[in-house]
Design an enzyme around this catalytic site. Sequence first.
Site, short mmCIF file in Angstrom:
data_model
loop_
_atom_site.label_atom_id
_atom_site.label_comp_id
_atom_site.label_asym_id
_atom_site.label_seq_id
_atom_site.Cartn_x
_atom_site.Cartn_y
_atom_site.Cartn_z
N HIS A 29 4.24 -22.64 3.58
CA HIS A 29 5.71 -22.69 3.69
C HIS A 29 6.24 -21.46 4.40
O HIS A 29 7.41 -21.11 4.27
CB HIS A 29 6.31 -22.83 2.29
CG HIS A 29 5.88 -24.09 1.62
ND1 HIS A 29 6.52 -25.30 1.82
CD2 HIS A 29 4.83 -24.36 0.80
CE1 HIS A 29 5.88 -26.24 1.13
NE2 HIS A 29 4.86 -25.70 0.51
N LYS A 65 -1.19 11.17 11.31
CA LYS A 65 -1.20 12.14 10.20
C LYS A 65 -0.81 13.53 10.71
O LYS A 65 -0.04 14.25 10.08
CB LYS A 65 -2.60 12.23 9.57
CG LYS A 65 -3.05 10.99 8.83
CD LYS A 65 -4.41 11.24 8.19
CE LYS A 65 -5.01 9.96 7.64
NZ LYS A 65 -6.38 10.11 7.16
N LYS A 81 -11.19 9.84 -1.78
CA LYS A 81 -12.50 10.28 -1.30
C LYS A 81 -12.42 11.75 -0.88
O LYS A 81 -13.25 12.56 -1.25
CB LYS A 81 -12.94 9.40 -0.13
CG LYS A 81 -14.28 9.78 0.44
CD LYS A 81 -14.73 8.86 1.54
CE LYS A 81 -15.97 9.43 2.21
NZ LYS A 81 -16.45 8.64 3.32
N GLU A 135 -9.73 -1.59 10.24
CA GLU A 135 -10.06 -0.16 10.37
C GLU A 135 -11.50 0.00 10.88
O GLU A 135 -11.84 0.99 11.51
CB GLU A 135 -9.89 0.55 9.01
CG GLU A 135 -9.72 2.06 9.15
CD GLU A 135 -9.28 2.75 7.86
OE1 GLU A 135 -8.14 3.25 7.80
OE2 GLU A 135 -10.07 2.79 6.92
N GLU A 147 -0.34 11.46 0.83
CA GLU A 147 0.40 10.55 -0.06
C GLU A 147 -0.16 10.61 -1.48
O GLU A 147 0.57 10.74 -2.46
CB GLU A 147 0.31 9.10 0.45
CG GLU A 147 0.94 8.87 1.81
CD GLU A 147 -0.07 8.98 2.94
OE1 GLU A 147 -0.98 9.85 2.87
OE2 GLU A 147 0.06 8.22 3.91
N GLY A 153 -14.42 4.98 2.95
CA GLY A 153 -13.28 4.71 2.06
C GLY A 153 -13.06 3.22 1.85
O GLY A 153 -12.91 2.75 0.73
N ARG A 154 -13.06 2.45 2.94
CA ARG A 154 -12.76 1.02 2.82
C ARG A 154 -13.93 0.23 2.25
O ARG A 154 -13.82 -0.97 2.00
CB ARG A 154 -12.33 0.46 4.18
CG ARG A 154 -13.31 0.71 5.31
CD ARG A 154 -12.67 0.45 6.67
NE ARG A 154 -13.53 0.83 7.79
CZ ARG A 154 -13.57 2.03 8.31
NH1 ARG A 154 -12.83 3.01 7.80
NH2 ARG A 154 -14.35 2.29 9.35
#
Length: 606
Positions: free
Chosen positions: A405, A530, A221, A374, A227, A287-288
Site C-alpha cells: 500500500h 564525520k 566498537k 556499507e 552520537e 561493525g555491521r
Amino acid sequence: MQANGTTPSGKLIPIAYSPEWMALREHTKEIQKLHLKDLLVEEERTDQLIREHNGLYVDFSRQNMTDTTLQLLLNLAERAKLRTKMNAMFGGQHINGTEDRAVLHTALRAPRDARILVDGVDVVPGVWEVLDKIKDFSEKVRSGEWRGVSGKPLTNVVAIGIGGSYLGPAFVHTALQFDEGCKAEARGRRLRFLANVDPVDVAKALHELDPETTMVVVISKTFTTTETMLNARTVRTWLTTELAQLGYKKEDTVARHMVAVSTNLKLVEEFGIEPENAFGFWDWVGGRYSVTSAVGIVPLALQYGFEKTHDFLRGAHDIDVHFRDAPFECNIPVLMGLVSIWNSTFLARSSVAVLPYCQALSKFPAHIQQVAMESLGKQVSADGEPLSFKAGEIYFGEPGTNGQHSFYQLIHQGRMVPAEFIGTIKSQQSVYLRGESVSNHDELMCNFFAQADALAVGKSSEELRAEGVPEAYIPHKTFSGNRPSTSILLPCINPYTVGQLLALYEARVATQGFVWGINAYDQWGVELGKVLATRVRETMSEARTRNRKVDVTDGYNPSTRKMINRYLGGKAQLLYPEPRDVFPCDLIHSEGCNVYEQDEAAAAEA
Ligand code: F6P
C-alpha cells in the site's frame, strides 16, 4: 590473458575484462527475448531453480534466468576465484586490506571445540570466554542477583549504539519479541534501543523508565562514535543525577547500572565503566557484522536469556557451514549473490527490495541495508583500481503487506526492482476467526504468493480487453510483468531461523564482494561527513560562546553559512522554544539553562 587470469606480466586481470564477464554480457541479449510468464510454466526449470537447506526453501524461478545463465554465473564465480577468497576469509587471512584485518564474524558463532586461527592464534577460546562471561552476567541480572544501586532488580535495559551497534540487535530483538519461547523468557523485562543523537530519541528511550531498575549497555566498537558517546554521557547523567537524589554516589550508580561492549577497553575504562563490566570483541569483527558478538548477545541475553541467544548463534553457524562447504550450484548464499550480480551488473537494475511477509522481520530490511550498502557501495577494486561497473545496490524494504500500500506501484509499473519475498509457514501468532475462509496468517501469505506472480506474469492488454476494460484505461491497467523476484520460505521465526537468515544475507554480500573484486569490509565513505561535522561543531560552539555570526572567514560556502546562521539565530532568539521535560534545567545542564534564561530575558526585553 593467460589461463590463470593474469596478464603476461603477472597482474590480475580485472573481472570485468574476463571472458566469463563478456559471456554474461552477451547472454543478456538472449534473456531479454524471454518472458517470465513463459518460463514459469516449465516444471523442469522450476525444479532446477529451487534450493533447500535445513528448513530453508529458496525459489529462484522468478529470476530472469535459464540454466545457461546459472552456468555462466557459476563460471564467473570460478574466474573470480570465489572459493579461494572464501577460504581466505574463513581461514583468518587479512582480506580487509585497507584496514589490515581479518574478517571473521563467522568465528563468533563457531562451536566451542572449533579451531580458527588469526595470525597463528586460535580465536575460538576468546570468543567463548566472552560468551561465558555474558551468560554469567545475564543470569545474574535476570535472576536478581545483580541489582541496581538501591537494591532493586534491573528489569529495564537501554542499549545505546548506532549503525552496526544498533541495527542488528534491534532487528533480532524485534524478530524474537513474539516468539513463544522468547516471550516467556522476557516476561516482566523491557529492552529499548537508543541510536539517534536526536534528543527525542533519548526522551523516547527513557520515557517512563525508573532509573532504579534500569541497566544501560553502551555499545560501540570504537567507543569514539560521537552520537553514541553523547547519548552515553546523557543517559549517565540521567542515571547518576536521579539516583544522587536518593543518596547514591555517581561511581556506585555507574558500577551497578552501566556496562559496555567494545573493542576499545581503554576508552571504556576512561568513560568510567570498570573493565570487569565490559564485554570485548575483536578488530576482525566489522561493525555491521557484529550482531553475533557481544554487541548483540549482551542485550539479547539480558532480554531472552543466554540459551535462546545461543540458539540464534547456532542458526547463524548452520549457514556459515553451508556457505563454506556446499558446492556453489546448491549453495544458497552464493546463488543469491550471483543472482544479485546478474540483476545489477548485467541487467542494470540498481536496487533490491527486501520484503518480509512477517511483522517480526520489520527491522530486517534496515539491518540488511547497512550490511549490503556499507559493504558493497565501493568505487574501486580491492587493489584500488577504479571499477568499470557499478558495485552495490540500493536496498530498501518494508514488511508486506504494508509495502503493497506504499511503494509497490513503482515496482509493478515503474522501475525494475528485483524483490526478495520472505515468508514463513508458521506464524508467531495464530488468529483464525470463525466464519473466515482463511486465517490471518494465510491472508498475509496469500499476498506473499500473489505479489511474486503479479510481478513475474503481469497482465496483458489482450487480457484486459477480454475483461471488457475500456480502451482508454488499457495502458494504465497493463502490467508488463517479467519483473524478477526470489522467494524465501522459512518454517518459522525463532532464534535459530533468525540466525540462519542473518548469516544467509551476510554470506550473500560476501559473495558479491568477492566476485566484484572489491573490499566489502571497509567503509571509508562514511568518514568525510564525520570530519565536516566536527568542524561545524567547533564553529557552532565558538560562534555561540562569542555571540557572533558565522562569517566568510569561517570558510563555509554561502549556502552552509546562511543555514547555520539561520539555525543559530533561531535558537538564540528562542523563535522555536524547545520543551525540556526529560532533562529539566536543574537536572542536566544548569549553565546551558542559564544561557537560555538570559536568552529568554533578552527576547522578552526585545
Ligand atoms: O559510521 C559507520 C560506522 O563506523 C559503522 O560501520 C558502525 O557500525 C557504526 O559506525 C558504529 O560504530 P561503533 O560501533 O564504533 O560506534
